[in-house]
Enzyme design. Structure first.
Site, PDB file in Angstrom:
ATOM      1  N   CYS A   1       0.866  -1.174   0.000  1.00 16.02           N
ATOM      2  CA  CYS A   1       0.000   0.000   0.000  1.00 16.02           C
ATOM      3  C   CYS A   1       0.908   1.231   0.000  1.00 16.02           C
ATOM      4  O   CYS A   1       1.735   1.373   0.911  1.00 16.02           O
ATOM      5  CB  CYS A   1      -0.864  -0.031   1.259  1.00 16.02           C
ATOM      6  SG  CYS A   1      -1.888   1.428   1.511  1.00 16.02           S
TER       7      CYS A   1
ATOM      8  N   CYS B   1      -0.946   4.016  -6.456  1.00 18.92           N
ATOM      9  CA  CYS B   1      -1.774   3.366  -5.425  1.00 18.92           C
ATOM     10  C   CYS B   1      -1.988   1.946  -5.914  1.00 18.92           C
ATOM     11  O   CYS B   1      -2.234   1.731  -7.112  1.00 18.92           O
ATOM     12  CB  CYS B   1      -3.112   4.094  -5.312  1.00 18.92           C
ATOM     13  SG  CYS B   1      -4.387   3.190  -4.378  1.00 18.92           S
TER      14      CYS B   1
HETATM   15  N1  DGL Z   1      -3.843   0.627  -1.955  1.00 18.11           N
HETATM   16  C1  DGL Z   1      -3.669   1.834  -1.165  1.00 18.11           C
HETATM   17  C2  DGL Z   1      -2.460   2.587  -1.726  1.00 18.11           C
HETATM   18  O1  DGL Z   1      -1.641   1.991  -2.388  1.00 18.11           O
HETATM   19  C3  DGL Z   1      -4.972   2.547  -1.123  1.00 18.11           C
HETATM   20  C4  DGL Z   1      -5.112   3.509  -0.026  1.00 18.11           C
HETATM   21  C5  DGL Z   1      -6.517   3.751   0.453  1.00 18.11           C
HETATM   22  O2  DGL Z   1      -7.060   2.870   1.102  1.00 18.11           O
HETATM   23  O3  DGL Z   1      -7.020   4.853   0.225  1.00 18.11           O
HETATM   24  O4  DGL Z   1      -2.259   3.753  -1.481  1.00 18.11           O
END
Ligand code: DGL
Length: 255
Positions: free
Chosen positions: A73, A183
């Site tokens: 993440c 993301c």
């Molecule tokens: N997959 C997360 C990232 O890479 C998402 C973050 C979220 O939950 O807003 O930033």
């Protein structure tokens, strides 16, 4: 220790875009994937809250004997990885938006970075931007709402397309020829983004690079699994049955 699992976590299902690459790269490893669905999205949360969630999840994974943890993440990496490294004794692999490869790839000298507001506002990201500020024009675009669509398993609705167009079109109008998918949820939207951006625009993410880095660190630490068929154990702080349906969908589509 070599037979111990690798822990992988994200605010939700986005980290599957990284997990897939880890499975491909080091298939003998046992993996535990933790989706923090009960607290998703992270993108609008304060840093302290993301840090606290990252610690709760890390402790859950360490209690199962995890030998290394992948923070799949970008938002949690920016908010928490230094703190995790300073607190726990295992190696942590974090995400880094593909800014460096984007700088190398651009011909127009303009790159667009799509990410969450929390990731783009983090110090770690500002540092990365400063490193390249003189070489290119970098335009950052926070994308509220996209994560929620992916969490519902919606990767191609009319509503999602309209939302994405609103984020991507201004970057194209400014001359961006490379878009960084900053993301881990966004690689699941690659087909729609490519449709909007057209074939002359490159889309970059770092899932495969993170998988290679995971392999390198395991090798260096003497922690690689030597035998075994791997496999993934799924965990979630939300309703695992509902999350599992989305996992099954995303796990089967090509990225
Ligand atoms: N997959 C997360 C990232 O890479 C998402 C973050 C979220 O939950 O807003 O930033």
């Amino acid at each position: 220790m070599n037979a111990a699992p690798i822990g992988v976590f994200d605010s939700g299902v986005g980290g599957l875009s990284v997990l897939r690459e880890i499975r491909r790269t080091i298939p003998a490893e046992r993996l535990i994937y933790f989706a923090d669905s009960g607290h998703c999205p992270y993108g609008g949360k304060p840093q302290a809250e993301i840090q606290a969630r990252s610690m709760v999840i890390t402790e859950n994974l360490l209690a199962s004997g995890a030998k290394l943890i992948v923070v799949a993440c970008n938002t949690a990496t920016i908010a928490a990885v230094e703190h995790l490294r300073a607190t726990y004794p295992v190696p942590f692999i974090g995400m880094e938006p593909a800014v460096k490869p984007a700088v190398a790839a651009t011909r127009s000298g303009v790159i667009g970075v799509l990410a969450t507001g929390a990731a783009l506002g983090g110090q770690k990201f500002h540092h990365l931007m400063r490193q390249h500020a003189r070489e290119v024009r970098m335009i950052t675009q926070p994308c509220p709402g996209l994560v929620e669509h992916v969490e519902r398993g919606d990767i191609d609705s009319a509503e999602l397309r309209a939302l994405l167009r609103g984020y991507v079109q201004p970057l194209l109008d400014a001359g961006a020829d490379v878009l960084v998918l900053g993301c881990t949820h966004y690689p699941f939207l690659r087909a729609v983004i490519a449709d909007i951006a057209g074939p002359q625009v490159q889309l970059l993410d770092t899932g495969a690079a993170v998988a290679r880095q995971t392999q390198r660190v395991l090798e260096r630490e003497g922690l690689l699994a030597e035998v075994g068929g791997g496999g993934v154990e799924w965990r979630s702080s939300g309703d695992l049955t509902a999350v599992q349906a989305v996992i099954d969908l995303l796990w089967t589509i090509g990225l």
